[in-house]
Every structure is written in C-alpha cells, then in structure tokens.
Scaffold this motif. Structure first.
Motif, PDB file in Angstrom:
ATOM      1  N   ARG A   1      34.106  35.996  48.194  1.00  0.00           N
ATOM      2  CA  ARG A   1      33.081  36.929  47.720  1.00  0.00           C
ATOM      3  C   ARG A   1      33.304  38.357  48.208  1.00  0.00           C
ATOM      4  N   TYR A   2      34.115  38.517  49.233  1.00  0.00           N
ATOM      5  CA  TYR A   2      34.347  39.850  49.785  1.00  0.00           C
ATOM      6  C   TYR A   2      35.701  40.419  49.365  1.00  0.00           C
ATOM      7  N   PHE A   3      36.329  39.757  48.423  1.00  0.00           N
ATOM      8  CA  PHE A   3      37.603  40.245  47.893  1.00  0.00           C
ATOM      9  C   PHE A   3      37.457  40.458  46.397  1.00  0.00           C
ATOM     10  N   THR A   4      37.823  41.630  45.926  1.00  0.00           N
ATOM     11  CA  THR A   4      37.740  41.949  44.500  1.00  0.00           C
ATOM     12  C   THR A   4      39.152  42.105  43.948  1.00  0.00           C
ATOM     13  N   PRO A   5      39.605  41.155  43.136  1.00  0.00           N
ATOM     14  CA  PRO A   5      40.953  41.276  42.572  1.00  0.00           C
ATOM     15  C   PRO A   5      41.056  42.481  41.646  1.00  0.00           C
ATOM     16  N   LYS A   6      42.131  43.234  41.797  1.00  0.00           N
ATOM     17  CA  LYS A   6      42.337  44.441  40.991  1.00  0.00           C
ATOM     18  C   LYS A   6      43.538  44.328  40.062  1.00  0.00           C
ATOM     19  N   SER A   7      44.471  43.480  40.408  1.00  0.00           N
ATOM     20  CA  SER A   7      45.754  43.467  39.702  1.00  0.00           C
ATOM     21  C   SER A   7      45.993  42.217  38.880  1.00  0.00           C
ATOM     22  N   SER A   8      45.004  41.337  38.781  1.00  0.00           N
ATOM     23  CA  SER A   8      45.256  40.069  38.096  1.00  0.00           C
ATOM     24  C   SER A   8      44.172  39.696  37.087  1.00  0.00           C
TER      25      SER A   8
END
Length: 746
Positions: free
Chosen positions: A233-240
C-alpha cells in the motif's frame, strides 16, 4: 444536411407505426460514405428508430444485443438535457433471423445518463450515476434490484465518470476512469481498489492484461496482470501500469471534420484535417477468432472526432507490451459522414466486431467546447444531428457463420468444451457460466483442461473456473507450473500466493528453483512478486531467490516493481538487512525500496487506497455555476443579452483572468467596452463576494469554464490569488468601473 433530413423522415414514419413499449422497424441507411479495409464487410444491423444515442452494448446468453442509450448527452450546444431521465436500456431482437435487428423493447427506462452495462451472474449490471445497480432478469423484465455501489460515479463530467464494466479472466469486473473493481461471491458483492485506468472504455487480451486510453493517447495499458503490483500500500508502481504503449498518436481522417480548438498550432494540417487524436476512446482487443490470424489480439480504437476506427498491433515481451499503428496514412474504417461517432467496440458471439455509433453531431461536452468549435457546429448544423444511433458489424469476408449456443440451455460439460473455443467471447462466457452456476460436477473435466490442453488460453480459463469455485490447491498449481508454458505458469504463480504457508515451504522452494532455471522474464516477474509472501515465513530459505532475480534483472524496472510490491509484509526488514542492501547497492531496487520505506513512515499510501470517488473537474463544476448564476444575463452562448449584459465571447475582460476574477468578486458598472463596442447598460453587475456560499474554488471553477468556453485560450487562476483579490476594492467600495480595472492592469 439532406441525408439527415431523409433519415429523420424515415424515423418519424417508423415511430408512427410503433408503440412506446417496443419498436419494430427497418429503416434504409446507406453506407456509401464509409470505407473499410479490403477483405472485410461492414453491415448496419440496427439504427433509429430502434435506438437513439447508444453508448454501450453487451450480449445476453442468447446473443441478443442490449443497449445503453444516453440521449440526454449534448442534445443541444448547452447540454441542457443532462439531468433529464431520458436514458434507457433496450433489447434488440432479430425476429426474422436475417441478421438485422427488426425489433426493440425497453428493459429499463427513465434513467439519467446510463453509461455502462454487463450481463453477469445471470442478470444485468448497469451504471446510472451515481449508482451501480444489479438486477435479475425474468421474462426480459428487471426484478430484485440491488444497489452494488452508491458512489460508483458520484461527481464528474459525463466524459470523465467511471464506465466499462469489463469482466476479466480473473473473475473481477474492471472499469475505466475508476480505481475500483467488483465481483460477486456467494451472492455478496465485493469492491476493492485497483489501478486507476483511462477515460472511456476498457478491454483485456487473452492473457488478462488490461488496455484503455484517454482523449489524446490512443492506447495505454498495464505490463502485468491487474492487482499483482499493488500489494504494498505504500508503494506506487510508475513503470509497469498505466503505460503509454505507443508514442504515435497520428490519425488519418477521410475529410476535414469539425474539431475542438482547430485553430491551435499543430491540431490540423494544411488541408484542415486532424493530425493527432483528441478524443480517442473505447479500445478493443480483437479476440473473435474469425478474422485472419494477423488480426488476433490487434487493438481497435475509436476516434469519434475523426469519424474513424484505428487498428493497432501489439508485441508482448514478457515484462512489457509495445503497440504500433498497423498503417501510416490509412485507417481500418473511415467515413465522410460527420455524424459517424464510434464510441464503443465489442467482440461478438459469432466472432465479428461490433461498433456502437452514437451518431451525434456534437460528441464533446459543452464544458470543454471552444468558441471555434461552437461556431463550426452552428454553421454545419451539427447540433441538429441528435435523434440517431447505429450498431455496425464488422466481419471478415471469409469468416464461417457460427451458430451461437444458448448458454442458458447448455450443460456443464458443454460449457467446459467451450473453454477451448477459438472465440475469446465464447471462452469468457463459458468460464463465467461455470463459475456463477457453480457447476462443480464438472470439476474433473475442468482440471483436465487446465493440465492437459494444448491451448494455453483454455488452460488459463480453466484455472479461473477453479479459482471461482475455490477449488485450487498448492499441489495442483505446482503441477500446472511444471507442465505448462510460461503464460499458464505465470497465472499459476499468481494464484499460488494465497497458499503461502509453513506446510508448503519445502515444495515451494523446489518449484521456485525450477521456475528460476527456466530463466524467462515473464516468470521472473510473477515469481518475484510472489516471493515476499514466502520470505515472511522463511527469510533464510527464500531471500536468495529474490536476490538472484534482482541480480540478473538488475535494471528491469517492471520486475523491480513487482518484487517491491510483493514485499509488503517484510519491506522494512529487507531494508534493514545490510547484507541484502550492500549486495544490491546502487541499483534501482534499493532506491525504490528506500522511497517506499520513507512513504511508509510518513503514511503516504498509494492514492488508489485513499481515493473513494472520482471528482468533478474544474470546467464542469464551473459550467454548472455559470448556468446557475451567469447565463440568465450573459446568455448560455456567452453572446450577451441586449439590455442586460454585454457578451463574454472573445471579450478582453475574459482573456485577463485577474480582471475577470475582480469582476466576478466585486462586480462592474457601465459603460463597458467589448471588442471596441460600447455597452452602456443602465445596470451594474453585482459581485459575488457577499455570497458566503460561493467559495474561492467556485470562483476559480467559473473562470476555468468561462475562459475555455468564450476565449481561444483556456486559463486558470489559483484560489490563493482569488483570496488576495478579495481585498482589492474600487474607489467606492462597490462595483469597479472599467477604467479602474484597466488601471489595475498596469
């Protein structure tokens, strides 16, 4: 307009012949103005008076087309019918079996702007903002109405509200312009966060990846299966996820149509023809199996502002998807009919592709309409093209005519056989019927398909039948991994996550070693995502697997994001492990993990876990305020009303946003000059500053709408500056004069 006059007369004749409850008529409509790629047929299978302003369709168990109609959308240049209960869902029927709809009947009427529908769980799921409803169906009538979500589409412009209702292979229903997905389990509806995707329309490929788009970007998509990269929940994927799949946004219309902001540099070419997409929507991965092989999993995209449908090719690498246009200087379907507005595409039960043509003169919402387009529309009388609607069918000239089975009449074994069908629509529907009817007497047949079928897509469908029945096991999934190709094994790894336990540690280590030895990017992605669940149980045994993947995929951002997403329960422990961090020093993994831990300490979650609804944009909010407060004097078209107020259209007082804010706040007294003409109206415009219900945000929204609607350059003004302008007063402390405002400019 001659064509539309003739069609209108035909439609009136049809309505005279029909009752209000159902419609039976076949109007003659020519497709001479349409061009389609060689080898394909384009047929008109339904039109007015059978339907009006269709925006979405779905097929029922018998193959009949159900249509969501939105006649309240842009019924005139002011969009004045949006609040009216004029929408409906109708059923199209082909009573004489000639392939052309000849009858329609109302399923539900008196709806306000219905925007999506899906035949699921033996009933109909449909969206009528703000609600998402589900109804059972008895004798083509709605019964047992259930509210699935009371805040499905609370606020927003009709162009920017959730829609889609796409049932994916994983048994979840996904949406565009939304960060929620839905599913019914044991009669109870479930809703949970997912990646926020696109604007209008959503589709999936055979593997289960999702595709979508927005106005100016023809195709977006996720590199990985949905919800596999958001465990943390504290990680926001940006590249996938939410990736632009092609940088080529060129479109090739057949003629110079009417486009919003066509005056702006680069929008039109030297021949006044649209250059790049400005209203792309509703992509569709073709999965029908009846076109030639080169068309399998091509993506078709609606370009309603260009009166065309585009074809795009996909390439899959295992950790990404790449798209490119099928042709340059050419499109799959083009039309010189400016009423042709494709807004949705669907795979059909017999393998054809269906086109939903809203067939409306104005397709863009009035809140975003520039003066340039407004003038063009009036000159061409586009605002009179409102009582139309078409459904077109695209088929290959060599396609075999398949008789669609009646899914309601099929046995469990017959449904299992359909999991092997070439048509993805048939496979999807067979899977869904097996799941929601709980036909578990076929469990051994389904397991056989999952384990011992040459067709990888059939295996994946079978896996999710078992998942829907809650009949998977750790041993069965590991058997699938060992005996299947990478695509099937990837799904088995995703499904294996729920079986992480101490009792499976030895077997898990063995199967993970086997997967690593296959050394494929796709399997490393899903294994990397899975490992965190097992590291939590036995760090010493499973941490080396993670390090091996990260070392050999050191700069692969998709895989790095998959790994970090899977570490949700142990990310702090991994970050505190100096041996691990030192071995991966200066890699993107360490940098991204550090940011995740920082966000965790600060309580900064991925926005999809905190966003509850989609909010209305500033121009739409401003448009509502304008029509409530300003239009009665300045006119809905901004051209002023003699004796009441001067025009706003192209006014120098509109172009200067601070001056405009001062006028809205404090008012203005005449005389006033607009475009060199004096308006000496014996009235002062009162300001809104004394109205405590009008906030700085409201003023900013009005400015956003007015500068968009009545000038060539949309502008905004910050609420902070508006707050500051509240304290600037005229010499009298009342309304400003024009000279005072001009002096403040300096």
């Amino acid at each position: 307009m001659l064509l539309y006059t003739r069609l209108f007369i035909l439609s009136i004749v049809g309505y005279i012949l029909c009752s209000c409850e159902s419609t039976s008529n076949q109007s003659i409509h020519l497709l001479d103005e349409y061009t389609i790629e060689a080898g394909f047929n384009l047929e008109l299978i339904a039109a007015e008076p059978l339907l009006k302003a269709p925006v979405a369709i779905d097929f029922d168990a018998k193959g009949r087309i159900w249509v969501a109609q939105m006649p309240g959308y842009m019924d005139d240049l002011q969009g004045s019918g949006e609040e009216d209960p004029s929408g409906s869902i109708v059923i199209l029927e082909d009573l004489d079996n000639d392939g052309i709809a000849d009858h329609s009947k109302i399923f539900i009427d008196s709806l306000v702007m219905p925007r999506a529908l899906a035949h699921v769980y033996g009933g109909l799921l449909y969206a009528e903002p703000p609600y998402l409803w589900f109804v059972d169906i008895e004798d083509d009538k709605p019964v047992n109405k259930v509210m699935v979500d009371s805040i499905y589409a609370v606020d927003g412009n009709p162009e920017h509200q959730p829609n889609g209702l796409e049932l994916n292979i994983d048994n979840w229903i996904y949406n565009a312009k939304s960060n929620f997905r839905y599913r019914r389990v044991a009669g109870v509806w479930k809703k949970e966060p997912t990646t926020f995707r696109g604007q209008w329309g959503i589709t999936h490929d055979n593997f289960g990846r999702l595709y979508y788009n927005d106005n100016s970007r023809i195709l977006l998509g996720d590199y990985a299966l949905p919800n596999t990269l958001i465990d943390n929940r504290y990680f926001t994927p940006k590249s996938s996820v939410d990736k632009l799949l092609t940088i080529d946004q060129r479109v090739y219309p057949a003629f110079a149509g009417s486009v919003n902001r066509g005056y702006a540099k680069g929008v039109l070419n030297a021949d006044s023809i649209l250059v790049n997409a400005t209203a792309a929507c509703s992509p569709l991965v073709y999965r029908g199996g009846e076109f030639t092989q080169s068309y399998d999993e091509n993506v078709f995209v609606c370009i309603p502002e260009g009166n065309l449908i585009k074809r795009t090719l996909l390439t899959f690498t295992g950790d990404s998807t790449i798209a490119k246009q099928a042709w340059q200087d050419k499109e799959f379907i083009t039309a010189t009919d400016e009423g042709f507005r494709p807004v949705s595409l669907k795979n059909g039960p017999e393998g054809s592709m269906y086109v939903v043509d809203m067939h409306r003169g104005m397709i863009g919402h009035h809140a975003y309409m520039s003066p340039y387009l407004r003038d063009k529309a009036k000159a061409k009388e586009l605002d009179t093209i409102v009582n139309f609607g078409r459904i077109l069918k695209v088929s290959h000239e060599d396609a075999k005519v398949e008789v669609m089975p009646d899914f309601d009449a099929l046995s469990g074994s017959e449904l299992v056989l359909l999991l092997k069908n070439d048509n993805g629509w048939i496979r999807d529907r067979a899977q869904h019927f097996l799941v929601f009817k709980e036909l578990k007497n076929t469990i051994e047949e389904v397991k056989e398909v999952a384990l011992h079928t040459d067709n990888q897509w059939s295996q994946i469908h079978a896996l999710y039948v078992l998942e829907g029945w809650n009949e998977l096991s750790f041993d069965f999934l590991t058997n699938v991994i060992i005996n299947s190709n990478d695509n099937v094994a990837a799904h088995a790894l995703v499904l294996l996550k729920r079986f992480a336990s101490e009792e499976n540690i030895e077997k898990a280590a063995s199967i993970f070693k086997t997967v690593l030895e296959r050394d494929t990017i796709g399997l490393d992605l899903y294994l990397g995502n899975l490992l965190g669940s097992y590291i939590k149980i036995d760090e010493e045994r499973f941490l080396p697997f993670m390090i091996e993947i990260l070392n050999r995929r050191e700069n692969n951002i998709t895989i790095i994001e998959a790994v970090i997403s899977g570490l949700s329960a142990v990310d702090s422990d991994i970050y505190a492990n100096t041996l691990v961090m030192d071995s991966l020093k200066h890699t993107p993994f360490v940098n991204k993990l550090a940011r995740t831990i920082s966000d965790k300490k600060a309580g900064n979650m991925n926005a999809i876990f905190t966003r509850k609804v989609t909010h209305e944009d500033t121009r739409t909010s401003g448009a509502k305020m304008f029509f409530q407060i300003c239009a009665s004097c300045h006119g809905a078209n901004g051209k002023g009303i003699e004796g009441l107020a001067p025009p706003l259209m192209s006014s120098e007082h509109v172009k200067n946003t601070e001056r405009l804010a001062l006028i809205i706040l404090h008012g203005i007294e005449g005389p006033v000059h607009v475009n060199g003409e004096e308006y000496n109206i014996n009235l002062a415009m009162p300001g809104l500053i004394r109205n405590e219900t009008i906030s700085d945000t409201d003023i900013a929204n009005i400015i956003s709408y007015v500068t968009n609607a009545f000038s060539d350059e949309p502008k905004r003004l910050s609420t902070k500056r508006i707050q500051e302008l509240r304290s600037i007063k005229s010499l009298t402390g009342m309304e400003f004069t024009e000279k005072e405002l001009q002096a403040l400019d300096n």
